[in-house]
Structure formats: C-alpha cells, structure tokens
Design a protein around this motif. Sequence first.
Motif, PDB file in Angstrom:
ATOM      1  N   LYS A  78       0.868  -1.184   0.000  1.00  0.00           N
ATOM      2  CA  LYS A  78       0.000   0.000   0.000  1.00  0.00           C
ATOM      3  C   LYS A  78       0.905   1.234   0.000  1.00  0.00           C
ATOM      4  O   LYS A  78       1.764   1.385   0.884  1.00  0.00           O
ATOM      5  N   LEU A 118       3.346   1.640   3.065  1.00  0.00           N
ATOM      6  CA  LEU A 118       4.364   2.692   2.923  1.00  0.00           C
ATOM      7  C   LEU A 118       3.675   4.041   3.094  1.00  0.00           C
ATOM      8  O   LEU A 118       2.707   4.353   2.404  1.00  0.00           O
ATOM      9  N   THR A 119       4.198   4.824   4.023  1.00  0.00           N
ATOM     10  CA  THR A 119       3.511   6.061   4.371  1.00  0.00           C
ATOM     11  C   THR A 119       4.504   7.202   4.586  1.00  0.00           C
ATOM     12  O   THR A 119       5.678   7.070   4.221  1.00  0.00           O
ATOM     13  N   ASP A 120       4.028   8.310   5.143  1.00  0.00           N
ATOM     14  CA  ASP A 120       4.885   9.498   5.264  1.00  0.00           C
ATOM     15  C   ASP A 120       5.514   9.627   6.649  1.00  0.00           C
ATOM     16  O   ASP A 120       6.133  10.623   6.964  1.00  0.00           O
ATOM     17  N   VAL A 121       5.316   8.628   7.511  1.00  0.00           N
ATOM     18  CA  VAL A 121       5.967   8.634   8.830  1.00  0.00           C
ATOM     19  C   VAL A 121       6.821   7.365   8.950  1.00  0.00           C
ATOM     20  O   VAL A 121       6.590   6.388   8.249  1.00  0.00           O
ATOM     21  N   ILE A 167      -3.193   8.885  20.832  1.00  0.00           N
ATOM     22  CA  ILE A 167      -1.838   9.067  20.281  1.00  0.00           C
ATOM     23  C   ILE A 167      -1.849   8.575  18.837  1.00  0.00           C
ATOM     24  O   ILE A 167      -1.184   9.135  17.974  1.00  0.00           O
ATOM     25  N   VAL A 168      -2.635   7.555  18.594  1.00  0.00           N
ATOM     26  CA  VAL A 168      -2.891   7.129  17.207  1.00  0.00           C
ATOM     27  C   VAL A 168      -4.248   7.697  16.811  1.00  0.00           C
ATOM     28  O   VAL A 168      -5.257   7.423  17.470  1.00  0.00           O
ATOM     29  N   THR A 169      -4.252   8.506  15.764  1.00  0.00           N
ATOM     30  CA  THR A 169      -5.497   9.142  15.319  1.00  0.00           C
ATOM     31  C   THR A 169      -5.560   9.136  13.787  1.00  0.00           C
ATOM     32  O   THR A 169      -4.667   8.630  13.116  1.00  0.00           O
ATOM     33  N   LYS A 201      -5.325   2.856   9.243  1.00  0.00           N
ATOM     34  CA  LYS A 201      -4.247   1.969   8.810  1.00  0.00           C
ATOM     35  C   LYS A 201      -4.053   0.811   9.807  1.00  0.00           C
ATOM     36  O   LYS A 201      -3.934  -0.339   9.421  1.00  0.00           O
ATOM     37  N   GLY A 225      -5.577   9.144   9.927  1.00  0.00           N
ATOM     38  CA  GLY A 225      -5.209   8.125   8.932  1.00  0.00           C
ATOM     39  C   GLY A 225      -4.520   6.927   9.554  1.00  0.00           C
ATOM     40  O   GLY A 225      -4.684   5.791   9.088  1.00  0.00           O
ATOM     41  N   MET A 226      -3.756   7.152  10.614  1.00  0.00           N
ATOM     42  CA  MET A 226      -3.050   6.028  11.251  1.00  0.00           C
ATOM     43  C   MET A 226      -4.033   5.078  11.934  1.00  0.00           C
ATOM     44  O   MET A 226      -3.794   3.874  11.994  1.00  0.00           O
ATOM     45  N   GLY A 244       0.758   5.179   0.237  1.00  0.00           N
ATOM     46  CA  GLY A 244      -0.057   6.360   0.502  1.00  0.00           C
ATOM     47  C   GLY A 244       0.308   7.482  -0.471  1.00  0.00           C
ATOM     48  O   GLY A 244       1.374   7.455  -1.092  1.00  0.00           O
ATOM     49  N   GLY A 245      -0.574   8.454  -0.565  1.00  0.00           N
ATOM     50  CA  GLY A 245      -0.358   9.567  -1.489  1.00  0.00           C
ATOM     51  C   GLY A 245       0.984  10.261  -1.299  1.00  0.00           C
ATOM     52  O   GLY A 245       1.674  10.573  -2.278  1.00  0.00           O
ATOM     53  N   LEU A 275       4.063   6.016  15.902  1.00  0.00           N
ATOM     54  CA  LEU A 275       4.802   6.774  16.915  1.00  0.00           C
ATOM     55  C   LEU A 275       4.077   6.695  18.260  1.00  0.00           C
ATOM     56  O   LEU A 275       2.846   6.742  18.310  1.00  0.00           O
TER      57      LEU A 275
HETATM   58  N1  LIG Z   1       0.642   7.660  16.472  1.00  0.00           N
HETATM   59  C1  LIG Z   1       0.854   8.010  15.203  1.00  0.00           C
HETATM   60  N2  LIG Z   1       2.001   7.647  14.576  1.00  0.00           N
HETATM   61  C2  LIG Z   1       2.259   8.010  13.325  1.00  0.00           C
HETATM   62  N3  LIG Z   1       1.406   8.741  12.560  1.00  0.00           N
HETATM   63  C3  LIG Z   1       0.226   9.120  13.109  1.00  0.00           C
HETATM   64  C4  LIG Z   1      -0.102   8.758  14.439  1.00  0.00           C
HETATM   65  N4  LIG Z   1      -1.333   9.257  14.710  1.00  0.00           N
HETATM   66  C5  LIG Z   1      -1.760   9.896  13.623  1.00  0.00           C
HETATM   67  N5  LIG Z   1      -0.833   9.822  12.636  1.00  0.00           N
HETATM   68  C6  LIG Z   1      -0.997  10.453  11.332  1.00  0.00           C
HETATM   69  O1  LIG Z   1      -1.249   9.443  10.369  1.00  0.00           O
HETATM   70  C7  LIG Z   1      -0.639   9.860   9.154  1.00  0.00           C
HETATM   71  C8  LIG Z   1      -0.518   8.660   8.229  1.00  0.00           C
HETATM   72  O2  LIG Z   1      -1.794   8.327   7.773  1.00  0.00           O
HETATM   73  P1  LIG Z   1      -2.303   8.897   6.352  1.00  0.00           P
HETATM   74  O3  LIG Z   1      -2.186  10.369   6.315  1.00  0.00           O
HETATM   75  O4  LIG Z   1      -3.625   8.315   6.079  1.00  0.00           O
HETATM   76  O5  LIG Z   1      -1.161   8.310   5.426  1.00  0.00           O
HETATM   77  P2  LIG Z   1      -1.211   7.612   4.006  1.00  0.00           P
HETATM   78  O6  LIG Z   1      -1.482   8.718   3.019  1.00  0.00           O
HETATM   79  O7  LIG Z   1       0.154   7.040   3.883  1.00  0.00           O
HETATM   80  O8  LIG Z   1      -2.298   6.571   4.042  1.00  0.00           O
HETATM   81  C9  LIG Z   1       0.661  10.487   9.590  1.00  0.00           C
HETATM   82  O9  LIG Z   1       1.167  11.386   8.639  1.00  0.00           O
HETATM   83  C10 LIG Z   1       0.260  11.207  10.886  1.00  0.00           C
HETATM   84  O10 LIG Z   1      -0.112  12.526  10.623  1.00  0.00           O
END
Ligand SMILES: Nc1ncnc2c1ncn2[C@@H]1O[C@H](COP(=O)(O)OP(=O)(O)O)[C@@H](O)[C@H]1O
Length: 235
Positions: free
Chosen positions: A5, A166-169, A196-198, A204, A200-201, A7-8, A173
Amino acid sequence: MKVIKIGGNALKNLNIQILNQMQAWLAIGEPVILVHGAGPMVNEALTRAKLPVKKIDGLRYTDQRTLAIMQDVVQVQVWPMLQHVLGQAHMAANLLTEGVQATLKAEGEYGRVGEIKSVAMERVTGQLYVIGPLVPDERGELLNVNADEIALAIARHFMADSLYFLTDVDGVLNKQQEVVSNLTPIDASNLVQQQIVTDGMFVKIQAAFAAIRAGVTDIRLGKDFETGTKLILGE
Ligand SMILES: Nc1ncnc2c1ncn2[C@@H]1O[C@H](COP(=O)(O)OP(=O)(O)O)[C@@H](O)[C@H]1O
Ligand SMILES: CC(=O)N[C@@H](CCC(=O)OP(=O)(O)O)C(=O)O
C-alpha cells in the motif's frame, strides 16, 4: 505474494530502493500488487477548488463534487505519475480494478464511500498489478474506498504473505514520538484510547490488524520494507 500500500505522500517519494526491491520480487516470479492512495493530492485539489476537507474517523466524507474532483486527481495526476515512475524502472503494471467491486459503506454515512465487497480474480502470477482508491459498485458507479482498506481486502483475498503500508511517517509513533518497532493489538488499542494514534493512522492500524488476524504473517508500516513498525499478534 507481496501487497504494497503506497499512501499519497509516499507515492510522491517513491525511491530507488523501493523500486529495486519490487523489481527483485518480480524477477523471481513473486506477484506484487500495489494499492495506491491519493489523499494529499485530493486534499490539495479540494483546497484549490475552495472546498472543505471533511474526514470522519479518518475517512473522507465524499459528496458527488468531491468524488468528481477525486476522479480527476486519480486519472489525470496520480495514475499517470505512478505509471511514469514504474516505466522509468522498467516495470509495467496491469490495472486490477476490473475484478474488484465495492459496496456503499455504513449505508451512506460517509457519502459516496465504499468498502470492498468482492474480488473476482482467483489468482495472479508473477506480475505487477495496481489498484487505486476508486472502485465501482454493483451498478458500475465509482465509490471512494480508503486505500488501506483495499490493501487489507486484497491481501486477505489472495492470502498474501506480506503486506506493507508505505507512508509518510517512519512508523507508528508513541507518546514520546518514537517509532514502536513491534506493535501488538493491546499496544495499538492503548495508543488509540490515549489519542496518540489518530486520523489516517487509526484507519491503517485497523486494516493492519484485520489482515494479521486473517493470516497475513508479515505486516509492516513505515517508509520502507525493512524498518518502521512490525505488527505482531503478541502472546
Ligand atoms: N501515532 C501516530 N504515529 C504516526 N502517525 C500518526 C499517528 N497518529 C496519527 N498519525 C498520522 O497518520 C498519518 C498517516 O496516515 P495517512 O495520512 O492516512 O497516510 P497515508 O497517506 O500514507 O495513508 C501520519 O502522517 C500522521 O499525521
Ligand atoms: C474513504 C477515504 O478516506 N478514501 C481515501 C482514499 C485515498 C487514500 O486512501 O489515500 P491515502 O492512502 O493517501 O490516505 C481519501 O479520500 O483520502
């Protein structure tokens, strides 16, 4: 089989290591299915059109206008860009869309958002396939399906051995902004509960744990295939 996968944001930064690894898998006859997102590009296009970016539980609320903009972004911008990058790396992709059908999610609570209903293709052999976030419903009308959820459905259908997000982080975290190298469902639910996870994450991680429960053994999340967060079922 490998399901990847992208991401954009990750799509904009597809690097040579990632492409080389894909080539290596294909060279040994390992099928690769790429599921691409388009989230940031759709956000940019909506902003240019002075329309709001509206998300509920990490999913985009999609009215007809948003869907039309998204269709344009995917067809005119994202898919040609991906084709170009793959072409430069001497890889040609087949579109998988035809065998995949979606159905309206949560009775339209999110607008024209779908979830994968069925995948028609029985098996794939040693080739590269690509699918994006617009999937036709029973009547052939397109629905916006979150690409993480598509990756889950594809990995589950084909019983992929690996699923990479594959994503932007660099990974999931924690509170200290450190990458969690091994994430269990309990860790994940704690991180969600503590917010802490919100966004898009959240989507995912839900998809990733559904995949692991469905028997996909190797699931990773981050900027490449090796580092980042590995999802594990724990004790
Ligand atoms: N705990 C976390 N760890 C990492 N990223 C997080 C967390 N909580 C929220 N995010 C957000 O989730 C984003 C990744 O999800 P998303 O934007 O949907 O990516 P993608 O486009 O790769 O699907 C990160 O850029 C970050 O802003
Ligand atoms: C319903 C829903 O949320 N669909 C996503 C589809 C694109 C996507 O998933 O793109 P990323 O992988 O870049 O986030 C969206 O409209 O943003």
